[in-house]
Design an enzyme around this catalytic site. Sequence first.
Site, short mmCIF file in Angstrom:
data_model
loop_
_atom_site.label_atom_id
_atom_site.label_comp_id
_atom_site.label_asym_id
_atom_site.label_seq_id
_atom_site.Cartn_x
_atom_site.Cartn_y
_atom_site.Cartn_z
CG ASN A 13 63.09 -7.48 0.56
OD1 ASN A 13 63.57 -6.36 0.45
ND2 ASN A 13 61.87 -7.69 1.01
CE LYS A 16 62.06 -9.85 4.47
NZ LYS A 16 61.87 -11.29 4.62
CD GLU A 40 59.35 -18.03 1.56
OE1 GLU A 40 58.17 -18.19 1.91
OE2 GLU A 40 59.92 -16.94 1.56
CG ASP A 69 59.71 -16.67 6.33
OD1 ASP A 69 60.05 -16.71 5.14
OD2 ASP A 69 58.52 -16.66 6.68
N GLY A 143 56.90 -2.79 1.21
CA GLY A 143 55.98 -3.77 1.79
C GLY A 143 54.82 -3.11 2.52
CE1 TYR A 144 50.73 -6.54 3.15
CE2 TYR A 144 52.61 -7.83 3.93
CZ TYR A 144 51.44 -7.73 3.20
OH TYR A 144 50.97 -8.82 2.50
CG ASP A 145 57.85 -0.44 6.28
OD1 ASP A 145 57.59 -1.37 7.06
OD2 ASP A 145 59.02 -0.09 6.01
CG HIS A 168 59.10 -7.21 12.43
ND1 HIS A 168 59.06 -5.90 12.02
CD2 HIS A 168 59.11 -7.94 11.28
CE1 HIS A 168 59.03 -5.82 10.71
NE2 HIS A 168 59.06 -7.06 10.23
NE ARG A 169 63.71 -7.17 8.45
CZ ARG A 169 62.55 -6.60 8.11
NH1 ARG A 169 62.35 -5.31 8.27
NH2 ARG A 169 61.59 -7.33 7.59
P1 IMP Z 1 59.26 -13.16 3.37
O1 IMP Z 1 59.73 -13.27 4.79
O2 IMP Z 1 60.35 -12.70 2.47
O3 IMP Z 1 58.52 -14.34 2.91
O4 IMP Z 1 58.25 -11.96 3.25
C1 IMP Z 1 57.40 -11.46 4.19
C2 IMP Z 1 56.66 -10.28 3.61
O5 IMP Z 1 56.14 -9.50 4.68
C3 IMP Z 1 57.55 -9.32 2.82
O6 IMP Z 1 57.65 -9.63 1.48
C4 IMP Z 1 56.85 -7.98 3.04
O7 IMP Z 1 55.81 -7.82 2.12
C5 IMP Z 1 56.28 -8.14 4.43
N1 IMP Z 1 57.18 -7.56 5.43
C6 IMP Z 1 58.00 -8.21 6.29
N2 IMP Z 1 58.69 -7.35 7.05
C7 IMP Z 1 58.30 -6.13 6.65
C8 IMP Z 1 58.67 -4.81 7.05
O8 IMP Z 1 59.52 -4.57 7.91
N3 IMP Z 1 58.05 -3.82 6.40
C9 IMP Z 1 57.13 -4.02 5.43
N4 IMP Z 1 56.73 -5.20 5.02
C10 IMP Z 1 57.33 -6.26 5.62
#
Ligand code: IMP
Length: 189
Positions: A13, A16, A40, A69, A143-145, A168-169
Amino acid sequence: MPQLYDIFFASSNKYKYQEVKKILDNFGIKAGFFKCDLTEIQADTIKEIAAQKVIDAFNQCKKPVIVEDDGLFITSLRGFPGPFSSYVYKKIGNKGILKLVQTKRNAKFQSTIAFCDKKKKPILFEANVSGKISKNLRGKGWGYDPIFVPSGKLKTFAELSNKNELSHRYRALKKFASWFLNKRVSTYR
Ligand code: IMP
């Protein structure tokens, strides 16, 4: 490691990575992108997934590496989509989530950053940010932003210019950075 990068961030991603890079830059840590697909496992917690993913990342990258994750946990849906956030986003997207959330809108984003080096003992850093699901899509973001409004704010992550100072990040990476910089000092002492 040749001192171009202090650490690699393994993910498929790029959004990210862009956030991780900016956040770690501010802590004086240079993060390179190791673009890859990681295995995963199916698990109930993102902690377990992150720990397994970072070992796979180290086996591919062979350098000190971190993975993340994370997921969106909606209280009225008993934590759904949680560890399945990525899959659910691909299947039903933000519009699907907005249909599922009725009156109770509380939610949180959770992040686990996992570090691994040649010792192959994952070290985890966790954080979350609470907030609410908006009533409609607001702003352009990944994503969910566009549907997540962090507590104390009126705008979604997609509308905020300072997401990287409160997400959170950011919170999980702050914990990681403090540990990593300390470890580096003690290694060179
Ligand atoms: P994974 O950790 O790659 O399995 O994905 C978690 C999923 O949560 C991502 O693909 C996004 O869809 C969503 N997600 C996680 N962090 C964020 C963020 O900071 N903004 C928007 N969506 C997020």
